[in-house]
Design an enzyme around this catalytic site. Structure first.
Site, PDB file in Angstrom:
ATOM      1  N   HIS A 202       0.847  -1.202   0.000  1.00 59.05           N
ATOM      2  CA  HIS A 202       0.000   0.000   0.000  1.00 59.05           C
ATOM      3  C   HIS A 202       0.883   1.253   0.000  1.00 59.05           C
ATOM      4  O   HIS A 202       1.952   1.253   0.628  1.00 59.05           O
ATOM      5  CB  HIS A 202      -0.907  -0.015   1.237  1.00 59.05           C
ATOM      6  CG  HIS A 202      -1.970   1.024   1.179  1.00 59.05           C
ATOM      7  ND1 HIS A 202      -1.726   2.348   1.477  1.00 59.05           N
ATOM      8  CD2 HIS A 202      -3.274   0.952   0.813  1.00 59.05           C
ATOM      9  CE1 HIS A 202      -2.839   3.041   1.309  1.00 59.05           C
ATOM     10  NE2 HIS A 202      -3.794   2.211   0.911  1.00 59.05           N
ATOM     11  N   LYS A 248      -7.288  -0.188  -6.988  1.00 59.41           N
ATOM     12  CA  LYS A 248      -8.047   0.758  -6.167  1.00 59.41           C
ATOM     13  C   LYS A 248      -8.047   2.128  -6.857  1.00 59.41           C
ATOM     14  O   LYS A 248      -7.430   2.306  -7.900  1.00 59.41           O
ATOM     15  CB  LYS A 248      -7.472   0.825  -4.741  1.00 59.41           C
ATOM     16  CG  LYS A 248      -7.591  -0.466  -3.967  1.00 59.41           C
ATOM     17  CD  LYS A 248      -8.996  -0.910  -3.597  1.00 59.41           C
ATOM     18  CE  LYS A 248      -9.839   0.049  -2.868  1.00 59.41           C
ATOM     19  NZ  LYS A 248     -10.193  -0.301  -1.506  1.00 59.41           N
ATOM     20  N   ASP A 251      -6.634   8.972  -5.423  1.00 59.52           N
ATOM     21  CA  ASP A 251      -6.991   9.795  -4.266  1.00 59.52           C
ATOM     22  C   ASP A 251      -5.871  10.832  -4.131  1.00 59.52           C
ATOM     23  O   ASP A 251      -4.681  10.487  -4.175  1.00 59.52           O
ATOM     24  CB  ASP A 251      -7.062   8.890  -3.015  1.00 59.52           C
ATOM     25  CG  ASP A 251      -7.376   9.644  -1.723  1.00 59.52           C
ATOM     26  OD1 ASP A 251      -7.049  10.834  -1.618  1.00 59.52           O
ATOM     27  OD2 ASP A 251      -7.929   9.010  -0.799  1.00 59.52           O
ATOM     28  N   ASP A 308     -11.011  18.632   2.931  1.00 60.01           N
ATOM     29  CA  ASP A 308     -10.798  18.440   4.374  1.00 60.01           C
ATOM     30  C   ASP A 308      -9.326  18.685   4.669  1.00 60.01           C
ATOM     31  O   ASP A 308      -8.507  18.797   3.746  1.00 60.01           O
ATOM     32  CB  ASP A 308     -11.242  17.028   4.806  1.00 60.01           C
ATOM     33  CG  ASP A 308     -10.461  15.937   4.091  1.00 60.01           C
ATOM     34  OD1 ASP A 308      -9.244  15.869   4.294  1.00 60.01           O
ATOM     35  OD2 ASP A 308     -11.051  15.178   3.282  1.00 60.01           O
TER      36      ASP A 308
HETATM   37  C1  FPP Z   1      -6.387   2.081   3.107  1.00 58.46           C
HETATM   38  O1  FPP Z   1      -7.474   2.817   3.165  1.00 58.46           O
HETATM   39  C2  FPP Z   1      -5.375   2.744   4.005  1.00 58.46           C
HETATM   40  C3  FPP Z   1      -4.460   2.068   4.626  1.00 58.46           C
HETATM   41  C4  FPP Z   1      -4.384   0.598   4.535  1.00 58.46           C
HETATM   42  C5  FPP Z   1      -3.420   2.770   5.473  1.00 58.46           C
HETATM   43  C6  FPP Z   1      -2.738   3.859   4.739  1.00 58.46           C
HETATM   44  C7  FPP Z   1      -1.534   4.304   5.444  1.00 58.46           C
HETATM   45  C8  FPP Z   1      -1.165   5.552   5.392  1.00 58.46           C
HETATM   46  C9  FPP Z   1      -1.968   6.569   4.634  1.00 58.46           C
HETATM   47  C10 FPP Z   1       0.113   6.006   6.025  1.00 58.46           C
HETATM   48  C11 FPP Z   1      -0.118   6.624   7.336  1.00 58.46           C
HETATM   49  C12 FPP Z   1       1.158   7.163   7.844  1.00 58.46           C
HETATM   50  C13 FPP Z   1       1.350   7.630   9.075  1.00 58.46           C
HETATM   51  C14 FPP Z   1       2.637   8.228   9.416  1.00 58.46           C
HETATM   52  C15 FPP Z   1       0.311   7.574  10.103  1.00 58.46           C
HETATM   53  P1  FPP Z   1      -8.642   2.638   2.088  1.00 58.46           P
HETATM   54  O2  FPP Z   1      -8.940   1.205   1.861  1.00 58.46           O
HETATM   55  O3  FPP Z   1      -9.748   3.515   2.564  1.00 58.46           O
HETATM   56  O4  FPP Z   1      -7.991   3.337   0.829  1.00 58.46           O
HETATM   57  P2  FPP Z   1      -7.568   2.745  -0.616  1.00 58.46           P
HETATM   58  O5  FPP Z   1      -8.806   2.229  -1.245  1.00 58.46           O
HETATM   59  O6  FPP Z   1      -7.033   3.955  -1.314  1.00 58.46           O
HETATM   60  O7  FPP Z   1      -6.530   1.693  -0.383  1.00 58.46           O
END
Ligand code: FPP
Length: 375
Positions: A202, A248, A251, A308
């Site tokens: 990811h 996916k 974004d 946001d």
């Molecule tokens: C999937 O969300 C999101 C994750 C699995 C975690 C993402 C990790 C970060 C953004 C890093 C965070 C970093 C720190 C320092 C806290 P989703 O399934 O809603 O999104 P997607 O469909 O785009 O994968």
């Protein structure tokens, strides 16, 4: 790709395409400043669901203002005043009354302190107790937990490395024994990095892993060719935006998580052919300008969602990452403007440190300040 995934993908394209076909709006600086200024006022009642993210909200606001060169002493003073009430009993930070010390909360607080860039803010950190507390969250295999009984993933390892890098140059004895090996195990068969070994690659976790690996001097042990391929595949061929994982949706926030990963990849390149751009930054900029800037100001994931603070922060960081080139000199990051004339319309966007997610100057000031303090 499942039918449901394909339908979500087609719907996103259908919604975004008309935005991309409109004449270019450029960077809506004034609207973003208005949005950020309005976010300094008390939030309405529905925001209570974000009670456990108060420190993050401070960081998203401060870094957005700082990147735009609009972070005032008055706002810094308010931030220091609030962060002083979030200091926990063991050297970490909480989200206020009733909340535990948490490594990601502490990361957001330390970055906010870094952004304030003054001694009142730095004095909120007790360096020795903070590092001792990080040590208490270390697992035997070198990974980290988010709090004493919390989950373990590469966000926690990155947060520990980033905090230690800013306040101690990762010199605390044995704090990161095994961490590099553990992070390297998170690289998957696809080439990106997962939150834990054996799970799905990811963009968020790839940034966390690459940033921490870079600080721990382990970049030569990353499998670069599959990583390059996976990073390239994050850019949608039609929309130009970036996705976080295979099949996916694009974004705006991945403009940073993936965009900064691309910069970290280039920073560690050891030959010219290795630095060929992995993504088309002009296409990404177009996606951010056309699809992520609602008329109300602030930035968003994609239309028709509202702006946001999280997306404003990571879209601005993403724009900064494509507006600058980075190189390492004596293990310190140096940034210069990208030569592309396309970026002339936001010349005041500060260069973001590819590991620390704050302007390079703020990271450098904090490192210099704390390197003179004994543990
Ligand atoms: C999937 O969300 C999101 C994750 C699995 C975690 C993402 C990790 C970060 C953004 C890093 C965070 C970093 C720190 C320092 C806290 P989703 O399934 O809603 O999104 P997607 O469909 O785009 O994968």
């Amino acid at each position: 790709m499942s039918f449901e995934t394909l339908r979500a993908y087609e719907q996103t394209n259908a919604v975004c395409k008309p935005f991309l076909d409109k004449p270019s709006t450029g960077f809506a600086l004034d609207a973003h400043i208005k949005f950020l200024e309005s976010s300094l006022k008390p939030f309405p009642a529905p925001y209570t669901v974000l009670d456990a993210s108060k420190t993050w909200i401070i960081y998203w606001e401060l870094v957005s203002l700082a990147l735009l060169g609009r972070l005032t002493d008055d706002v810094k003073e308010q931030a220091v005043h609030t962060l002083a009430t979030f200091r926990g009993p063991n050297g970490g930070f909480t989200n206020g009354l009733g909340h535990k010390e948490h490594i990601l909360t502490t990361y957001a607080a330390v970055l906010s302190i870094c952004l304030c860039n003054n001694s009142e803010a730095y004095d909120l950190i007790d360096k020795k107790r903070l590092l001792d507390w990080l040590m208490s969250l270390r697992n035997a295999d070198g990974s980290f937990r988010v709090h004493d009984e919390g989950e373990c993933d590469s966000r926690a390892s990155y947060a520990a490395v980033c905090i230690a890098y800013l306040v101690d140059g990762v010199n605390y004895p044995h704090l990161f024994d095994g961490t590099l090996d553990w992070l390297l195990q998170c690289q998957t068969y696809e080439g990106g990095f997962a939150g834990n070994p054996g799970t799905e690659a990811h963009g968020g976790y790839t940034f966390c892993s690459l940033a921490a690996i870079s600080v721990l001097n382990g970049s030569s042990r990353v499998r670069r060719i599959p990583l390059a391929r996976w990073l390239t595949q994050r850019q949608d061929a039609i929309l130009g935006g970036l996705s976080g994982r295979t099949n996916k949706l694009v974004d705006g926030c991945y403009s940073w998580w993936v965009g900064a990963s691309v910069n970290l990849f280039a920073l560690e390149a050891n030959s010219d052919s290795d630095t060929r751009p992995l993504i088309k930054s002009e296409k990404l900029q177009e996606y951010i300008y056309q699809c992520c800037q609602p008329a109300t100001g602030g930035l968003r994931d994609k239309p028709p969602k509202p702006a946001d603070l999280y997306h404003t922060c990571y879209c601005l960081l993403g724009l900064s990452s494509i507006a600058h080139n980075y190189r390492l000199v004596d293990n310190r990051v140096h940034a210069q403007n990208s030569s592309s004339p396309r970026y002339d319309d936001y010349p005041s966007l500060q260069p973001a440190h590819p590991v620390c997610c704050v302007p390079v100057n703020d990271a450098e000031s904090m490192i210099t300040h704390f390197s003179s303090l004994q543990c």
